[in-house]
Design a protein around this motif. Structure first.
Motif, PDB file in Angstrom:
ATOM      1  N   SER A   1       0.816  -1.227   0.000  1.00 35.24           N
ATOM      2  CA  SER A   1       0.000   0.000   0.000  1.00 35.24           C
ATOM      3  C   SER A   1       0.843   1.268   0.000  1.00 35.24           C
ATOM      4  O   SER A   1       0.512   2.247  -0.673  1.00 35.24           O
ATOM      5  CB  SER A   1      -0.972  -0.012   1.178  1.00 35.24           C
ATOM      6  N   ASP A   2       1.985   1.275   0.734  1.00 32.78           N
ATOM      7  CA  ASP A   2       2.755   2.528   0.812  1.00 32.78           C
ATOM      8  C   ASP A   2       3.425   2.903  -0.508  1.00 32.78           C
ATOM      9  O   ASP A   2       3.743   4.081  -0.742  1.00 32.78           O
ATOM     10  CB  ASP A   2       3.780   2.461   1.964  1.00 32.78           C
ATOM     11  N   ARG A   3       3.639   1.920  -1.374  1.00 30.68           N
ATOM     12  CA  ARG A   3       4.286   2.238  -2.666  1.00 30.68           C
ATOM     13  C   ARG A   3       3.442   1.742  -3.845  1.00 30.68           C
ATOM     14  O   ARG A   3       3.967   1.532  -4.943  1.00 30.68           O
ATOM     15  CB  ARG A   3       5.664   1.576  -2.721  1.00 30.68           C
ATOM     16  N   PHE A   4       2.148   1.549  -3.618  1.00 31.82           N
ATOM     17  CA  PHE A   4       1.272   0.944  -4.645  1.00 31.82           C
ATOM     18  C   PHE A   4       1.383   1.673  -5.991  1.00 31.82           C
ATOM     19  O   PHE A   4       1.209   2.886  -6.063  1.00 31.82           O
ATOM     20  CB  PHE A   4      -0.186   0.968  -4.150  1.00 31.82           C
ATOM     21  N   GLY A   5       1.720   0.907  -7.056  1.00 34.68           N
ATOM     22  CA  GLY A   5       1.794   1.512  -8.388  1.00 34.68           C
ATOM     23  C   GLY A   5       3.167   2.032  -8.769  1.00 34.68           C
ATOM     24  O   GLY A   5       3.371   2.487  -9.896  1.00 34.68           O
ATOM     25  N   GLU A   6       4.139   1.947  -7.862  1.00 38.04           N
ATOM     26  CA  GLU A   6       5.483   2.457  -8.189  1.00 38.04           C
ATOM     27  C   GLU A   6       6.208   1.503  -9.153  1.00 38.04           C
ATOM     28  O   GLU A   6       6.277   0.297  -8.925  1.00 38.04           O
ATOM     29  CB  GLU A   6       6.294   2.601  -6.896  1.00 38.04           C
TER      30      GLU A   6
END
Ligand code: ATP
Ligand code: MG
Length: 473
Positions: free
Chosen positions: A130-135
């Motif tokens: 969740s903290d880097r979702f999509g990176e």
């Protein structure tokens, strides 16, 4: 990249990965295909930790009964959800032995895992936590290579291909499918490692070759296979078609290039893999049947029949199916010149009926193959051929409607002939049967029981046979 991860599966994986405290990523082909705007039904997830544990948790969230296929030896797990195939694996580091393309494996970092990927465009990863979702994580400039349309290995190409020589086939396959250029040091490494292809199973090689054949521009793939020297090793019969020969100023065309032209030309008209294979193999016996006859020039006598005979050997060696698909290719190859010969001559009903009889339900495919085979540098000639072809097609349709020859069953059976004349299986039965068939194909009688029956009586009489009912009178 978030907008590409709208499917609920990604939210579920994200939440479960957070709960397990495992960094997790979508990786490889799926990410590449997002950027290329291609559909891709399989998703690969790599996680720092156990892929099997993550898969089990994700499956449970979707439905308590959703099955997970677990491959313990590989440390992978797979589940199917709404038409998607999702595979989970722990991030790994690989090391290879000389004689096998199967590495020994230990767990590793995301970067280790990206390094073991075959090409920069296949090494892209997107974080799901969740903290880097999509990176997007792109250590080897894969995105730039996608833009520049380049196939390139993340590490030293020589080592990459020597470790797993299947990657050479994959490089050429991707280059063909995506219309990308293989970067020069990568291509050089394929040339240098071509002999290593021998440790790869035939099935894997053929999977890639079939993908090349099913692409929009298969000739590109075969030219690349040739350029790297792989073609000689994996498909010597095709390689043997290369080149032109001249005697006394008379040359013949390069049959390799002609074949590839025919294959490309059939692409818009069929997605049938085996019809495309038929295009690839239609002239395969030309090198074997080639003769130079003074005053006549180059001939390839009976190359269609010799070609059909070569096919089982080729299919067996290449581990292609030896079933009705092979028989279909043999039939296409052996008949491939018939419609052309037909369109050159006056198109008689009898000749068209015979063609229909032999091709049966495959007649349309045969016509498609033949049309692709009409390649000529002289476009007037090509136009004339194609026009004659249209005539043949019309005649085929017309005769089929009248005579129903396509799935010809003799209207009088061998059993009936034996019964009527009190014969046991014998030469006479065969002669009468063949005479009935020929009479129908030549249009002497119509394709029905009554006419065939009286024709049988007439023919039998010529052979000195009488129906047994008559004899007893
Ligand atoms: P496609 O699905 O169109 O065949 P793909 O790239 O998704 O293409 P897969 O066989 O599904 O190919 O593999 C998924 C990913 O696994 C690849 O994108 C690549 O990162 C990696 N991979 C597959 N085969 C190899 C290989 N032989 N060597 C290194 N990495 C590989
Ligand atoms: Mg894939």
């Amino acid at each position: 990249m978030k907008k590409h991860l709208k499917h609920p599966i990604f939210t579920i994986i994200s939440e479960e990965a957070d709960l397990l405290g495992q960094e997790s990523f979508v990786i490889g082909g799926f990410v590449r295909d997002i950027l290329l705007k291609r559909n891709s039904p399989d998703i690969d997830v790599v996680t720092l930790g156990s892929g099997i544990e993550l898969a089990k948790k994700v499956a449970k969230r979707i439905s308590p009964k959703l099955p997970v296929s677990i491959f313990k030896t590989f440390g992978t797990a797979m589940l199917k959800y709404e038409g998607l195939e999702v595979e989970f694996v722990g991030a790994r580091k690989e090391s290879y032995q000389e004689d096998s393309r199967k590495p020994s494996v230990e767990s590793g970092t995301l970067e280790d895992d990206q390094k073991r990927r075959d090409f920069t465009i296949n090494a892209l990863a997107i974080c799901l936590n969740s903290d880097r979702f999509g990176e997007l994580i792109d250590p080897f400039d894969g995105v730039a290579d996608l833009k520049r349309k380049i196939i390139r290995t993340p590490l030293d190409p020589g080592i990459t291909f020597s470790d797993d020589p299947l990657r050479m086939m994959r490089a050429i396959r991707f280059s063909t499918q995506l219309n990308f250029i293989i970067e020069s040091s990568t291509i050089e490494a394929i040339c240098a490692n071509k002999e290593r292809i021998k440790i790869v199973s035939k099935e894997r090689i053929m999977d890639e070759m079939n993908k090349i054949i099913l692409s929009d521009n298969p000739s590109k793939g075969f030219k690349l296979l040739d350029k790297c020297g792989l073609l000689d090793i994996i498909f010597p019969e095709l390689a043997a078609m290369k080149g032109r020969q001249e005697i006394g100023g008379i040359g013949h065309k390069d049959n390799f290039l002609h074949t590839l032209e025919v294959l490309d030309r059939i692409v818009p008209n069929t997605d049938n893999l085996w019809l495309r294979w038929s295009a690839l193999l239609h002239d395969i016996a030309k090198p074997r049947t080639k003769r130079f006859i003074p005053k006549l020039g180059w001939t390839f006598h009976a190359h269609n029949f010799v070609g059909a005979k070569m096919i089982p050997g080729i299919f067996r060696r290449m581990k292609l199916p030896l079933n009705e698909k092979m028989k279909y290719v043999q039939k296409m190859v052996s008949l491939h010149m018939r419609p052309i010969v037909l369109s050159e001559e006056e198109v008689t009903d009898s000749a068209v009926r015979r063609l229909l009889f032999e091709a049966g339900d495959d007649i349309d495919d045969l016509m498609t193959l033949c049309e692709a085979d009409i390649t000529s540098k002289n476009s007037e000639k090509e136009k004339r051929y194609l026009k004659n072809f249209q005539l043949v097609r019309e005649k085929l349709k017309d005769l089929e409607e009248r005579d129903h020859i396509r799935n010809f069953q003799p209207p009088v059976s061998g059993e009936e002939i034996m019964e009527v004349f009190g014969l046991s299986p014998s030469r006479e039965v065969g002669i009468i049967k063949a005479a009935i068939k020929d009479a129908i194909l030549d249009g002497e009688i119509h394709n029905n029981y009554e006419e065939a029956y009286s024709f049988m009586l007439k023919k039998a009489k010529e052979l000195g046979l009488e129906p047994i009912g008559n004899q007893s009178e």
